[in-house]
Scaffold this motif. Structure first.
Motif, PDB file in Angstrom:
ATOM      1  N   LEU A 299       0.830  -1.214   0.000  1.00 43.49           N
ATOM      2  CA  LEU A 299       0.000   0.000   0.000  1.00 43.49           C
ATOM      3  C   LEU A 299       0.863   1.263   0.000  1.00 43.49           C
ATOM      4  O   LEU A 299       0.588   2.227  -0.733  1.00 43.49           O
ATOM      5  N   LEU A 300       1.911   1.271   0.800  1.00 47.44           N
ATOM      6  CA  LEU A 300       2.781   2.447   0.880  1.00 47.44           C
ATOM      7  C   LEU A 300       3.541   2.669  -0.420  1.00 47.44           C
ATOM      8  O   LEU A 300       3.674   3.801  -0.891  1.00 47.44           O
ATOM      9  N   VAL A 301       4.048   1.592  -1.013  1.00 45.87           N
ATOM     10  CA  VAL A 301       4.765   1.713  -2.293  1.00 45.87           C
ATOM     11  C   VAL A 301       3.800   2.171  -3.383  1.00 45.87           C
ATOM     12  O   VAL A 301       4.134   3.032  -4.205  1.00 45.87           O
ATOM     13  N   GLN A 324       7.168  10.706   7.718  1.00 43.89           N
ATOM     14  CA  GLN A 324       6.166  10.455   8.757  1.00 43.89           C
ATOM     15  C   GLN A 324       5.251   9.293   8.359  1.00 43.89           C
ATOM     16  O   GLN A 324       4.872   8.472   9.189  1.00 43.89           O
ATOM     17  N   SER A 325       4.903   9.243   7.068  1.00 45.08           N
ATOM     18  CA  SER A 325       4.000   8.182   6.581  1.00 45.08           C
ATOM     19  C   SER A 325       4.592   6.798   6.803  1.00 45.08           C
ATOM     20  O   SER A 325       3.863   5.827   7.005  1.00 45.08           O
ATOM     21  N   ARG A 331      10.344   2.485  12.582  1.00 46.74           N
ATOM     22  CA  ARG A 331      10.377   1.353  11.644  1.00 46.74           C
ATOM     23  C   ARG A 331      11.282   1.673  10.450  1.00 46.74           C
ATOM     24  O   ARG A 331      10.827   1.776   9.310  1.00 46.74           O
ATOM     25  N   PRO A 332      12.564   1.833  10.710  1.00 49.28           N
ATOM     26  CA  PRO A 332      13.491   2.199   9.628  1.00 49.28           C
ATOM     27  C   PRO A 332      13.568   1.157   8.514  1.00 49.28           C
ATOM     28  O   PRO A 332      13.772   1.511   7.346  1.00 49.28           O
ATOM     29  N   GLN A 333      13.382  -0.131   8.853  1.00 48.33           N
ATOM     30  CA  GLN A 333      13.509  -1.182   7.847  1.00 48.33           C
ATOM     31  C   GLN A 333      12.427  -1.056   6.776  1.00 48.33           C
ATOM     32  O   GLN A 333      12.686  -1.325   5.594  1.00 48.33           O
ATOM     33  N   ARG A 334      11.231  -0.651   7.164  1.00 48.70           N
ATOM     34  CA  ARG A 334      10.152  -0.520   6.192  1.00 48.70           C
ATOM     35  C   ARG A 334      10.482   0.559   5.150  1.00 48.70           C
ATOM     36  O   ARG A 334      10.186   0.394   3.970  1.00 48.70           O
ATOM     37  N   PHE A 335      11.085   1.663   5.595  1.00 45.66           N
ATOM     38  CA  PHE A 335      11.465   2.721   4.653  1.00 45.66           C
ATOM     39  C   PHE A 335      12.572   2.229   3.729  1.00 45.66           C
ATOM     40  O   PHE A 335      12.594   2.552   2.542  1.00 45.66           O
ATOM     41  N   GLU A 336      13.469   1.426   4.265  1.00 47.91           N
ATOM     42  CA  GLU A 336      14.541   0.857   3.436  1.00 47.91           C
ATOM     43  C   GLU A 336      13.947  -0.045   2.354  1.00 47.91           C
ATOM     44  O   GLU A 336      14.405  -0.041   1.198  1.00 47.91           O
ATOM     45  N   GLU A 337      12.925  -0.798   2.699  1.00 48.23           N
ATOM     46  CA  GLU A 337      12.269  -1.665   1.708  1.00 48.23           C
ATOM     47  C   GLU A 337      11.501  -0.837   0.672  1.00 48.23           C
ATOM     48  O   GLU A 337      11.431  -1.220  -0.499  1.00 48.23           O
ATOM     49  N   GLN A 359      18.377   8.687  -6.034  1.00 44.74           N
ATOM     50  CA  GLN A 359      17.294   8.946  -5.081  1.00 44.74           C
ATOM     51  C   GLN A 359      17.424   8.072  -3.840  1.00 44.74           C
ATOM     52  O   GLN A 359      17.007   8.468  -2.745  1.00 44.74           O
ATOM     53  N   ALA A 360      17.986   6.858  -4.011  1.00 42.96           N
ATOM     54  CA  ALA A 360      18.081   5.929  -2.882  1.00 42.96           C
ATOM     55  C   ALA A 360      18.918   6.519  -1.747  1.00 42.96           C
ATOM     56  O   ALA A 360      18.471   6.602  -0.596  1.00 42.96           O
ATOM     57  N   ASP A 361      20.134   6.949  -2.063  1.00 46.38           N
ATOM     58  CA  ASP A 361      20.995   7.508  -1.023  1.00 46.38           C
ATOM     59  C   ASP A 361      20.453   8.836  -0.503  1.00 46.38           C
ATOM     60  O   ASP A 361      20.607   9.160   0.682  1.00 46.38           O
ATOM     61  N   TYR A 362      19.810   9.592  -1.382  1.00 47.81           N
ATOM     62  CA  TYR A 362      19.232  10.868  -0.961  1.00 47.81           C
ATOM     63  C   TYR A 362      18.134  10.646   0.080  1.00 47.81           C
ATOM     64  O   TYR A 362      18.077  11.343   1.100  1.00 47.81           O
ATOM     65  N   LEU A 363      17.276   9.677  -0.169  1.00 48.13           N
ATOM     66  CA  LEU A 363      16.208   9.375   0.780  1.00 48.13           C
ATOM     67  C   LEU A 363      16.765   8.841   2.094  1.00 48.13           C
ATOM     68  O   LEU A 363      16.270   9.179   3.176  1.00 48.13           O
ATOM     69  N   ARG A 364      17.802   8.026   2.018  1.00 46.66           N
ATOM     70  CA  ARG A 364      18.423   7.524   3.252  1.00 46.66           C
ATOM     71  C   ARG A 364      18.999   8.683   4.064  1.00 46.66           C
ATOM     72  O   ARG A 364      18.873   8.731   5.296  1.00 46.66           O
ATOM     73  N   GLY A 365      19.629   9.618   3.349  1.00 46.77           N
ATOM     74  CA  GLY A 365      20.202  10.777   4.027  1.00 46.77           C
ATOM     75  C   GLY A 365      19.135  11.641   4.679  1.00 46.77           C
ATOM     76  O   GLY A 365      19.324  12.154   5.796  1.00 46.77           O
ATOM     77  N   ALA A 366      17.991  11.776   3.992  1.00 43.78           N
ATOM     78  CA  ALA A 366      16.886  12.561   4.547  1.00 43.78           C
ATOM     79  C   ALA A 366      16.368  11.912   5.828  1.00 43.78           C
ATOM     80  O   ALA A 366      16.082  12.602   6.823  1.00 43.78           O
ATOM     81  N   ALA A 367      16.239  10.597   5.807  1.00 46.03           N
ATOM     82  CA  ALA A 367      15.763   9.878   6.995  1.00 46.03           C
ATOM     83  C   ALA A 367      16.743  10.050   8.153  1.00 46.03           C
ATOM     84  O   ALA A 367      16.342  10.261   9.307  1.00 46.03           O
ATOM     85  N   THR A 368      18.030   9.986   7.847  1.00 49.28           N
ATOM     86  CA  THR A 368      19.056  10.172   8.883  1.00 49.28           C
ATOM     87  C   THR A 368      18.982  11.575   9.470  1.00 49.28           C
ATOM     88  O   THR A 368      19.075  11.762  10.695  1.00 49.28           O
TER      89      THR A 368
END
Length: 408
Positions: A299-301, A324-325, A331-337, A359-368
């Motif tokens: 659903l999230l994807v 936030q969503s 739940r960091p693992q869900r965002f990684e998936e 975008q992958a590394d950019y999103l990881r950096g944003a989460a960090t």
């Protein structure tokens, strides 16, 4: 009493593949004899026993007769006079209907070894069409052995088509279907599973939402493969190539369902397909009673995958809403998936399989950056309750703005 290895253990040994599960059939024995030797009974529908020392399964040779609709509509008969050949003929494919004794002497009454060499998945007997679960099983075997060049025999595909049209597939329980689907998705070529189901008409019955994607065009500038169904298969193939977990593969299969709802006059554009597809993703999730983690990620994807692709363009406030969503703080693992599914989506395009995905590394950096906001200083400033929540949100937004500025 004679004991034989049967099914997958024989098949995979002949293929030179590591044997993991060993099934054994016992010919010429009674339940009483098995119990006298210390075997423990476990079969509710037919006599299956666990070896007293190894715990491995041993089943009495049996015959079966169709007595009702669906997977469970069979009457089984086990007795000492049931022959090995009679037991083997009730199996699904010839390559699964071979047996061998402890000296590896092969019993192959239905030419399974010949079909192994010819790389053919062929049904053993017309009784194949009595069990609707076999449609899914054959498609799964096709996915497993596609890399070895296996294909489904035309006459077997025809029987699968007849089963698909008979209404028998609707008798399958969600649990049985999910077991086959989930196993198939974890094969090396899961897209073949979908292709075979589509070829025999089963996809239209089991997952009409996925079937509807074939023939639906997308803008060639973004999708050189154009066809949405073909794109979905490519995304699934990439997910397998990168050895993604089941949650990601399930999300990859369902991520574009909304495009099947786009009116033809709007093709090849698919405005708001992300939100439109959510009701379809939810319906498929519920139909097969997918595990909760699979349901949630799909659903999230489905809703946010285009956010992932446009990550570098998103405003800091939109980035924060995205994080936030996903509840990236707990739940960091869900965002990684989610990131993985987005990357598979980007790579599942003709000629773009090797393109980088920054975008992958950019999103990881944003989460960090968002997670780096400390709560303790805000508590010390006297924030509490809803005010604390708002203060944390302001600080995270500030951190994301700084991150965006540093990344540009």
């Amino acid at each position: 009493m004679q004991i034989y290895k049967v099914g997958g253990a024989v098949r995979d040994r002949l293929l030179g593949i590591a044997v993991t599960d060993i099934d054994r059939v016992v010919v010429g024995a009674t339940t009483e004899e098995m119990l006298a030797k210390g075997f423990r009974p476990v079969g509710a529908d037919f006599p299956v026993f666990l070896h007293p020392k190894t715990g491995e399964e041993y089943a009495l040779a049996r015959t079966e007769r169709k007595s009702g609709r669906g997977y469970g509509g069979f009457t089984f008969h086990a007795s000492p006079d049931v022959t090995l050949e009679e037991d083997l003929i009730r199996r699904d494919l010839t390559i699964n209907a071979m047996a061998e004794d402890d000296e590896q002497n092969l019993t192959d009454p239905y030419h399974g070894q010949r079909d192994l060499e010819a790389r053919i998945l062929r049904h053993v007997s017309p009784a194949f069409a009595e069990d609707p679960l076999r449609v899914l099983r054959v498609a799964r075997f096709a996915a497993r052995y596609a890399e070895l060049g296996f294909t489904v025999a035309p006459e077997t595909l025809e029987l699968m088509r007849q089963l698909s049209e008979s209404g028998e597939l609707q008798t399958l329980t969600a649990e049985r279907s999910w077991k086959e689907i989930s196993r198939a998705l974890m094969e090396n070529q899961p897209q073949v599973f979908v292709e075979v189901l589509r070829a025999c008409g089963a996809l239209k019955v089991l997952m009409p939402e996925v079937d509807a994607l074939f023939g639906v065009p997308q803008p060639a500038i973004h999708h050189p493969e154009i066809d949405t169904g073909a794109h979905t298969l490519s995304v699934l193939q990439q997910a397998a190539h990168y050895k993604q977990p089941l949650t990601v593969r399930w999300a990859c299969l369902l991520h574009d369902l909304g495009k099947g709802l786009t009116p033809e006059e709007q093709w090849p554009r698919h405005i708001a397909h992300e939100s439109k597809g959510l009701k379809l993703i939810k319906a498929v999730n519920e139909r097969f009673k997918a595990p909760r983690d699979c349901q949630e990620l799909a659903l999230l994807v489905g809703e946010y995958h285009t956010h992932g692709h446009r990550a570098l363009e998103l405003k800091a406030s939109t980035l924060l809403e995205l994080l936030q969503s996903f509840d990236v703080y707990r739940r960091p693992q869900r965002f990684e998936e989610f990131i993985a599914a987005c990357e598979m989506d980007a790579r599942g395009r003709k000629g773009l399989e090797e393109r980088s995905y920054p975008q992958a590394d950019y999103l990881r950096g944003a989460a960090t950056a968002a997670r780096s906001v400390a709560v303790q200083p805000l508590l010390e400033q006297g924030f509490k309750g809803p005010e604390l929540g708002e203060a944390i949100k302001r600080e995270r937004l500030k951190a994301l703005k700084a991150y965006k500025e540093a990344s540009s």
